[in-house]
Design an enzyme around this catalytic site. Structure first.
Site, PDB file in Angstrom:
ATOM      1  N   THR A 125     -23.124  -0.413 -13.733  1.00 13.77           N
ATOM      2  CA  THR A 125     -24.517  -0.848 -13.608  1.00 13.77           C
ATOM      3  C   THR A 125     -24.687  -1.668 -12.339  1.00 13.77           C
ATOM      4  OG1 THR A 125     -24.837  -0.842 -15.998  1.00 13.77           O
ATOM      5  CG2 THR A 125     -26.380  -2.135 -14.708  1.00 13.77           C
ATOM      6  N   LEU A 173     -23.014  -7.525 -15.881  1.00 13.20           N
ATOM      7  CA  LEU A 173     -23.429  -6.130 -15.812  1.00 13.20           C
ATOM      8  C   LEU A 173     -22.163  -5.302 -15.939  1.00 13.20           C
ATOM      9  CD1 LEU A 173     -25.933  -6.258 -12.792  1.00 13.20           C
ATOM     10  CD2 LEU A 173     -26.520  -6.099 -15.220  1.00 13.20           C
ATOM     11  N   ASP A 174     -22.204  -4.200 -16.689  1.00 17.31           N
ATOM     12  CA  ASP A 174     -20.989  -3.390 -16.799  1.00 17.31           C
ATOM     13  C   ASP A 174     -20.658  -2.771 -15.446  1.00 17.31           C
ATOM     14  OD1 ASP A 174     -21.977  -0.579 -16.575  1.00 17.31           O
ATOM     15  OD2 ASP A 174     -23.044  -1.047 -18.426  1.00 17.31           O
ATOM     16  N   ALA A 175     -19.448  -2.251 -15.312  1.00 12.40           N
ATOM     17  CA  ALA A 175     -18.937  -1.844 -14.006  1.00 12.40           C
ATOM     18  C   ALA A 175     -19.845  -0.854 -13.284  1.00 12.40           C
ATOM     19  CB  ALA A 175     -17.531  -1.258 -14.150  1.00 12.40           C
TER      20      ALA A 175
END
Length: 243
Positions: free
Chosen positions: A104, A100-102
């Site tokens: 999210t 998951l991106d930072a």
């Protein structure tokens, strides 16, 4: 247990990655290089990868509710907090299934089961991943067909598999792809900013009310559910509240 499965159980990645280690001559059994994919290490054998002794650990998969601001990696060059800062040291050999991106939040799985990781991430299996999306303004339903048909990102046609409204600014979005920052970029392409993004489901497994920053091991029932879906059999949705 075949050698690639042994290495996967030791936390070295998917079976495919372990096959690559074997083919490259990086694996030894009792001091001898082994490139035999059918080899089955015995209990007393010494198996090494790059001259480091490895042991097959019992299969373990945990669920983590990743908060915003935490990166989905083991180490970060910018010295930001990582998901492993939220976990006990005993889980240091687990690897995360996807990222998951930072910014999210939500459901992230970590495991030492390379086969499970491959099944959940390989595009050909098309595993549903569901997200709750909060937008910067009211959603225009007339744009839904465009996102379902797909938008070109990085030379690929990025598609949303399902989209439904929860409220005028909140949507439930299901993906079966894994393109970098896919949801944020797709909504940007139709003129919206994603203000909050949470993954709430992977396959049959739901986040439930597990608090941010907390983790728990998957119950046997949940693992059977994932394994049932993996083998193509029916699998009920599983939701479990945090302890």
């Amino acid at each position: 247990m075949r050698l690639n499965r042994f290495l996967a159980a030791a936390g070295l990645g998917s079976r495919r990655h372990c096959d690559e280690l074997i083919a490259a001559g990086r694996v030894t059994i009792n001091g001898k290089v082994c490139t035999n994919f059918s080899a089955q290490p015995r209990a007393r054998d010494h198996v090494k990868v790059d001259d480091k002794l490895v042991h097959a650990a019992p299969a373990l998969t945990i669920m983590l509710h990743k908060p915003a601001g935490i990166v989905s990696t083991r180490k970060d060059v910018h010295a930001r907090d990582t998901i492993f800062d939220l976990l006990p040291e005993k889980f240091s050999r687990l690897f995360n299934i996807g990222r998951l991106d930072a910014q999210t939040e939500g459901l992230l799985l970590l495991t030492n089961d390379g086969e499970l990781a491959l099944w959940l991430t390989h595009p050909r299996f098309k595993i549903d991943k569901e997200y709750e999306v909060t937008l910067d303004r009211l959603w225009d339903p007339a744009l839904t067909p465009k996102l379902l048909r797909g938008i070109l990102l990085d030379g690929q046609r990025a598609k949303i598999a399902q989209l439904r409204s929860v409220s005028p600014r909140r949507l439930r979005v299901t993906l079966r792809q894994g393109i970098n920052r896919q949801i944020r970029r797709m909504f940007e392409a139709v003129g919206y900013q994603v203000k909050h993004l949470v993954r709430i489901r992977i396959g049959n497994l739901r986040l439930g009310d597990l608090p941010r920053g907390h983790w728990r091991a998957l119950a046997m029932r949940e693992l059977r559910s994932l394994q049932g879906a993996r083998s193509g059999g029916p699998a009920p949705e599983v939701t479990r509240n945090a302890p």
